[in-house]
Design an enzyme around this catalytic site. Structure first.
Site, PDB file in Angstrom:
ATOM      1  CG  HIS A  22      48.400  39.086  51.348  1.00  0.00           C
ATOM      2  ND1 HIS A  22      47.591  40.124  50.977  1.00  0.00           N
ATOM      3  CD2 HIS A  22      48.470  38.255  50.276  1.00  0.00           C
ATOM      4  CE1 HIS A  22      47.181  39.947  49.732  1.00  0.00           C
ATOM      5  NE2 HIS A  22      47.701  38.825  49.287  1.00  0.00           N
ATOM      6  NE  ARG A  48      51.759  37.018  47.428  1.00  0.00           N
ATOM      7  CZ  ARG A  48      50.497  37.064  47.004  1.00  0.00           C
ATOM      8  NH1 ARG A  48      50.138  37.918  46.061  1.00  0.00           N
ATOM      9  NH2 ARG A  48      49.588  36.244  47.518  1.00  0.00           N
ATOM     10  CG  ASP A 214      45.799  36.530  40.909  1.00  0.00           C
ATOM     11  OD1 ASP A 214      46.307  37.531  40.372  1.00  0.00           O
ATOM     12  OD2 ASP A 214      45.260  36.556  42.023  1.00  0.00           O
ATOM     13  CD  GLU A 240      42.148  37.656  39.044  1.00  0.00           C
ATOM     14  OE1 GLU A 240      42.323  38.040  40.223  1.00  0.00           O
ATOM     15  OE2 GLU A 240      41.412  36.688  38.762  1.00  0.00           O
ATOM     16  CD  GLU A 268      43.527  41.335  43.907  1.00  0.00           C
ATOM     17  OE1 GLU A 268      44.280  41.264  44.892  1.00  0.00           O
ATOM     18  OE2 GLU A 268      43.511  40.465  43.010  1.00  0.00           O
ATOM     19  CG  ASP A 291      38.673  43.535  48.073  1.00  0.00           C
ATOM     20  OD1 ASP A 291      37.977  44.021  48.991  1.00  0.00           O
ATOM     21  OD2 ASP A 291      39.361  42.509  48.225  1.00  0.00           O
ATOM     22  CG  HIS A 318      40.039  40.426  45.384  1.00  0.00           C
ATOM     23  ND1 HIS A 318      40.466  40.847  46.630  1.00  0.00           N
ATOM     24  CD2 HIS A 318      40.909  39.453  45.007  1.00  0.00           C
ATOM     25  CE1 HIS A 318      41.542  40.181  46.983  1.00  0.00           C
ATOM     26  NE2 HIS A 318      41.834  39.327  46.020  1.00  0.00           N
ATOM     27  CD  GLU A 338      38.968  35.576  44.235  1.00  0.00           C
ATOM     28  OE1 GLU A 338      40.146  35.161  44.111  1.00  0.00           O
ATOM     29  OE2 GLU A 338      38.660  36.783  44.174  1.00  0.00           O
TER      30      GLU A 338
END
Length: 394
Positions: A22, A48, A214, A240, A268, A291, A318, A338
Site C-alpha cells: 500500500h 486509503r 473485495d 470477500e 485476510e 496471508d 491472500h 492470487e
C-alpha cells in the site's frame, strides 16, 4: 545439518512498495476510492493513504547461520516490527539449530501473548518464521516447497486482483477481483454504482470469466446481503471480507443469506489456527484467505490449512508472492492462487513486491510452472539498491 546454528537475527525497514504494497506513489489504483471501515468519514473516503494505510512500511528480517547462509523474509510491520525482533524475539532465535523452527515459533508466540496474538506482533513472528524457512532451504539447498513435501501439480493457476479485470482476462488470468468503491455511508446511490460497475465489467469479460468483489471489511450485514443479492444476476463468484474480521456471527449469517452458489470468502486479516478455527466451526465462509506474512507464517499456515481441509474449506492465501506460492503448489485444497496487479494502472504484470525482491517470478498467461520455484529457499534476493535501515540493534 543438525550442527548448523543461527548466529544472528537482524531487522530492517524500507519504504516505498515491497511487502507493504500500500506504500505507493500517488495515483496508484490501490489508493483510489476503495470502501474501507473509514469510509463512513467523508474526509477519509477518497484515498486509503488519507487514514494512514501506508504508515507501517516494510519489515525485512534476516537470519544468518553458522555456515554463512542467510535467510530472509519481508512483511508489513516497519519500525514497530523491527523493535519487536531486536528487543524481544532475538533471544528465542539466536543459538538455535536451523531445524528448530517449530520450537522457535512456539516460544515467540507464547512470549508475546500478553501484548500480541494478532496484528503487528503476529506479522513480525510471521516474518521471522518465513526467514527461518528460507534459511533452512538454503542450508539444505532445496526450495521451500520441497521441505513441505513437494508439488502436487505442475503449475500454479492465478486470478488477478486489481482495478481492471477486463485487462486481466486478456493477460490469461482465470478471474478478476475488483476493489469495492462505495460503502454503506454512500447509501442507495453507492450501492447502485457498485452494481453498475460489476455489470459493466461483466459485459467486458463475458460470461465465463470469474468476477469477485473485495470489500475490505467495509460493510455491515444488511448492505453485504443486498450487494450479494443484487450481484447474482451478474455472476459474482464470491464476496470477500465484507464485514469486520471479528464479526463471526455476521459472517455466519451472511453465508446463510447469499444467493445459492455464491461463495463467501474471508480471513485476510485473521490470524493463527485459533482465529481460523472460529471461522470454520461457526460456518462463516466457504474459502479462507490467510496471508502467510500476517497469519503466523508458514509454520502456522500448515496447521490452518490442515484444519480447513478437515472442514472441507478451500485455502487460497491472500497475495504474498513467493511466500504463498511455495505453499499453494503443495496443497490439494489450494487449487489456485492470487496475484496482485501492482502496476499503477493494473495494466501489466509486474513483480508483486517490486522493487524490493530480485528474481521474483510472475505468472505468464495466468500460469506459473513449478520449475519457476526451484531455487533454494524461497528463491528470491534482496535488491541492494533499496535503502534498508536498521533502526534498532541488540
Amino acid at each position: 545439518m543438525s550442527e548448523v546454528t543461527i548466529n544472528q537475527v537482524r531487522a530492517y525497514t524500507v519504504r516505498g512498495g515491497g511487502a507493504d504494497y500500500h506504500d505507493q506513489a500517488e495515483g496508484h489504483w490501490i489508493d483510489a476510492q476503495i470502501a474501507t471501515p473509514m469510509s463512513k468519514y467523508p474526509e477519509y473516503r477518497m484515498t486509503r493513504r488519507s487514514f494512514g494505510l501506508n504508515v507501517l512500511g516494510t519489515l525485512v528480517v534476516e537470519v544468518e547461520a553458522s555456515d554463512g547462509s542467510v535467510g530472509f523474509a519481508v512483511t508489513t510491520g516497519g519500525e514497530i516490527g523491527a523493535w519487536i525482533v531486536e528487543k524481544h524475539l532475538a533471544r528465542f532465535i539466536e543459538g538455535k539449530r536451523v531445524t528448530e523452527i517449530e520450537k522457535i515459533w512456539d516460544q515467540m508466540f507464547n512470549a508475546t501473548l500478553y501484548y500480541g496474538r494478532k496484528g503487528v506482533v503476529i506479522n513480525t513472528i510471521s516474518c521471522v518464521d518465513l526467514a527461518l524457512w528460507d534459511l533452512l532451504g538454503k542450508v539444505r539447498e532445496e526450495p521451500v516447497h520441497q521441505l513441505l513435501g513437494g508439488p502436487v501439480r505442475d503449475e500454479l493457476t492465478f486470478y488477478a486482483t486489481g482495478a481492471r479485470p477486463d485487462l486481466a482476462k486478456q493477460m490469461g488470468f482465470i478471474g478478476g477481483k475488483m476493489p469495492l468503491a462505495h460503502g454503506p455511508a454512500e447509501g442507495e446511490e453507492g450501492l447502485k454504482r457498485n452494481l453498475a460497475h460489476l455489470a459493466e465489467m461483466r459485459r467486458a469479460v463475458g460470461e465465463d470469466f470469474w468476477l469477485m468483489y473485495d470489500c475490505w471489511m467495509s460493510l455491515d450485514l444488511n448492505y453485504a446481503t443486498r450487494l450479494a443479492q443484487g450481484a447474482q444476476e451478474f455472476g459474482l463468484k464470491w464476496i470477500e471480507e465484507a464485514l469486520p474480521p471479528d464479526d463471526y456471527w455476521g459472517y455466519a449469517q451472511l453465508k446463510r443469506d447469499v444467493p445459492k452458489g455464491m461463495l463467501v470468502n474471508t480471513g485476510e486479516h485473521e490470524a493463527t489456527r485459533w482465529g481460523f478455527r472460529l471461522l470454520m466451526e461457526m460456518e462463516c465462509c466457504d474459502v479462507i484467505q490467510p496471508d502467510v506474512g500476517w497469519c503466523g507464517g508458514l509454520t502456522e499456515l500448515i496447521k490452518i490449512s490442515a484444519l480447513a481441509d478437515a472442514h472441507n474449506k478451500l485455502v487460497v492465501p491472500h497475495g504474498s508472492s513467493v511466500y504463498s506460492y511455495h505453499f499453494v503448489i503443495t496443497r490439494h485444497n489450494s487449487p489456485f492462487a492470487e496475484f496482485l496487479m501492482m502496476a499503477p494502472k493494473a495494466d501489466e504484470v509486474v513483480p508483486m513486491f517490486n522493487p524490493l525482491l530480485l528474481d521474483e517470478p510472475v505468472p505468464e498467461n495466468g500460469r506459473m510452472s513449478a520449475s519457476a520455484l526451484d531455487k533454494p529457499g524461497f528463491g528470491v534476493r534482496l535488491n541492494p539498491e533499496c535503502g534498508l535501515s536498521r533502526p534498532y540493534q541488540h
